[in-house]
Design a protein around this motif. Structure first.
Motif, PDB file in Angstrom:
ATOM      1  N   GLU A  85     -30.900  22.229 -60.909  1.00  0.00           N
ATOM      2  CA  GLU A  85     -29.459  22.134 -60.684  1.00  0.00           C
ATOM      3  C   GLU A  85     -28.667  22.245 -61.982  1.00  0.00           C
ATOM      4  O   GLU A  85     -27.615  22.866 -62.021  1.00  0.00           O
ATOM      5  CB  GLU A  85     -29.124  20.824 -59.984  1.00  0.00           C
ATOM      6  N   THR A 106     -19.860  17.421 -57.183  1.00  0.00           N
ATOM      7  CA  THR A 106     -20.814  16.482 -57.795  1.00  0.00           C
ATOM      8  C   THR A 106     -20.301  15.054 -57.684  1.00  0.00           C
ATOM      9  O   THR A 106     -21.074  14.135 -57.382  1.00  0.00           O
ATOM     10  CB  THR A 106     -21.043  16.857 -59.273  1.00  0.00           C
ATOM     11  N   LEU A 109     -20.815  13.857 -54.175  1.00  0.00           N
ATOM     12  CA  LEU A 109     -22.233  13.590 -53.910  1.00  0.00           C
ATOM     13  C   LEU A 109     -22.735  12.357 -54.655  1.00  0.00           C
ATOM     14  O   LEU A 109     -23.690  11.721 -54.221  1.00  0.00           O
ATOM     15  CB  LEU A 109     -23.074  14.817 -54.257  1.00  0.00           C
ATOM     16  N   PRO A 113     -24.200  10.487 -51.360  1.00  0.00           N
ATOM     17  CA  PRO A 113     -25.281  11.457 -51.594  1.00  0.00           C
ATOM     18  C   PRO A 113     -25.701  12.260 -50.356  1.00  0.00           C
ATOM     19  O   PRO A 113     -26.227  13.348 -50.483  1.00  0.00           O
ATOM     20  CB  PRO A 113     -26.453  10.604 -52.070  1.00  0.00           C
ATOM     21  N   GLN A 114     -25.458  11.739 -49.157  1.00  0.00           N
ATOM     22  CA  GLN A 114     -25.881  12.436 -47.942  1.00  0.00           C
ATOM     23  C   GLN A 114     -24.742  13.177 -47.253  1.00  0.00           C
ATOM     24  O   GLN A 114     -24.868  13.564 -46.088  1.00  0.00           O
ATOM     25  CB  GLN A 114     -26.505  11.434 -46.965  1.00  0.00           C
ATOM     26  N   HIS A 115     -23.637  13.395 -47.941  1.00  0.00           N
ATOM     27  CA  HIS A 115     -22.466  14.045 -47.352  1.00  0.00           C
ATOM     28  C   HIS A 115     -22.819  15.502 -47.028  1.00  0.00           C
ATOM     29  O   HIS A 115     -23.024  16.325 -47.918  1.00  0.00           O
ATOM     30  CB  HIS A 115     -21.294  13.975 -48.328  1.00  0.00           C
ATOM     31  N   LYS A 116     -22.895  15.808 -45.737  1.00  0.00           N
ATOM     32  CA  LYS A 116     -23.351  17.133 -45.300  1.00  0.00           C
ATOM     33  C   LYS A 116     -22.434  18.262 -45.770  1.00  0.00           C
ATOM     34  O   LYS A 116     -22.897  19.303 -46.214  1.00  0.00           O
ATOM     35  CB  LYS A 116     -23.451  17.175 -43.767  1.00  0.00           C
ATOM     36  N   LEU A 119     -22.879  18.819 -49.479  1.00  0.00           N
ATOM     37  CA  LEU A 119     -24.174  19.464 -49.739  1.00  0.00           C
ATOM     38  C   LEU A 119     -24.112  20.951 -49.405  1.00  0.00           C
ATOM     39  O   LEU A 119     -24.661  21.785 -50.131  1.00  0.00           O
ATOM     40  CB  LEU A 119     -25.284  18.786 -48.927  1.00  0.00           C
ATOM     41  N   LEU A 120     -23.434  21.279 -48.318  1.00  0.00           N
ATOM     42  CA  LEU A 120     -23.288  22.684 -47.930  1.00  0.00           C
ATOM     43  C   LEU A 120     -22.516  23.462 -48.991  1.00  0.00           C
ATOM     44  O   LEU A 120     -22.922  24.554 -49.405  1.00  0.00           O
ATOM     45  CB  LEU A 120     -22.574  22.791 -46.586  1.00  0.00           C
ATOM     46  N   GLN A 122     -22.132  22.667 -52.131  1.00  0.00           N
ATOM     47  CA  GLN A 122     -22.925  22.730 -53.359  1.00  0.00           C
ATOM     48  C   GLN A 122     -23.944  23.869 -53.267  1.00  0.00           C
ATOM     49  O   GLN A 122     -24.145  24.616 -54.225  1.00  0.00           O
ATOM     50  CB  GLN A 122     -23.647  21.405 -53.605  1.00  0.00           C
ATOM     51  N   THR A 123     -24.556  24.024 -52.102  1.00  0.00           N
ATOM     52  CA  THR A 123     -25.509  25.105 -51.900  1.00  0.00           C
ATOM     53  C   THR A 123     -24.814  26.461 -51.998  1.00  0.00           C
ATOM     54  O   THR A 123     -25.334  27.386 -52.627  1.00  0.00           O
ATOM     55  CB  THR A 123     -26.203  24.967 -50.531  1.00  0.00           C
ATOM     56  N   SER A 126     -24.188  27.159 -55.600  1.00  0.00           N
ATOM     57  CA  SER A 126     -25.410  27.467 -56.343  1.00  0.00           C
ATOM     58  C   SER A 126     -25.940  28.855 -56.015  1.00  0.00           C
ATOM     59  O   SER A 126     -26.620  29.464 -56.825  1.00  0.00           O
ATOM     60  CB  SER A 126     -26.482  26.406 -56.079  1.00  0.00           C
TER      61      SER A 126
END
Length: 147
Positions: A85, A106, A109, A113-116, A119-120, A122-123, A126
């Motif tokens: 990362e 960031t 998160l 940390p589990q915020h869907k 996370l989406l 962030q993906t 990336s």
């Protein structure tokens, strides 16, 4: 009554492979794709993209077959190998226009940390995919809730 049982499904990939083979019977790439398609019943996204490029070179290829093949390719998922990362975050700040949102993602998160949704996003960042206006607006709403 089952309508699908009575109708034969049209195999566009097989038809495109046959048309490419008819156009150039000596093409090893097409022969190998035909062999794999007969053996396994499917092709990977990269192979379908290569087939699409070859099929574009065939002058008598029906446009609807090419459109169907393109739709099949777009429907398939992308497979990316994701590095560490930190390396991606540093590289994205110089390349990706939506990298300005990465610190906010960031921060979300770190707190959740589990915020869907985070996370989406962030993906997506990336993978260097652009964020939509709705996603940017959602991030601004989350930023207000963090304060």
């Amino acid at each position: 009554m089952a309508k699908a049982a009575n109708k034969k499904l049209v195999d566009v990939i097989d038809k495109i492979l046959d048309a490419c083979y008819q156009y150039n019977p000596d093409a090893l790439f097409i022969l190998s794709l035909m062999h794999q398609y007969e053996e396994r019943g499917s092709l990977s996204k990269k192979q379908l993209q290569g087939l699409f490029q070859k099929a574009n070179a065939v002058p008598d290829m029906p446009a609807n077959w090419l459109g169907t093949l393109e739709a099949i390719i777009l429907k398939m998922p992308d497979r990316h190998k994701i590095a560490k990362e930190n390396t991606i975050a540093v590289a994205m700040q110089h390349i990706h226009p939506d990298a300005v949102y990465l610190p906010l993602i960031t921060a979300i998160l770190q707190k959740y940390p589990q915020h869907k949704g985070a996370l989406l996003l962030q993906t997506k960042c990336s993978l260097h995919q652009p964020l939509t206006n709705a996603e940017k607006a959602q991030l601004k709403q989350w930023e207000k809730l963090l304060k």
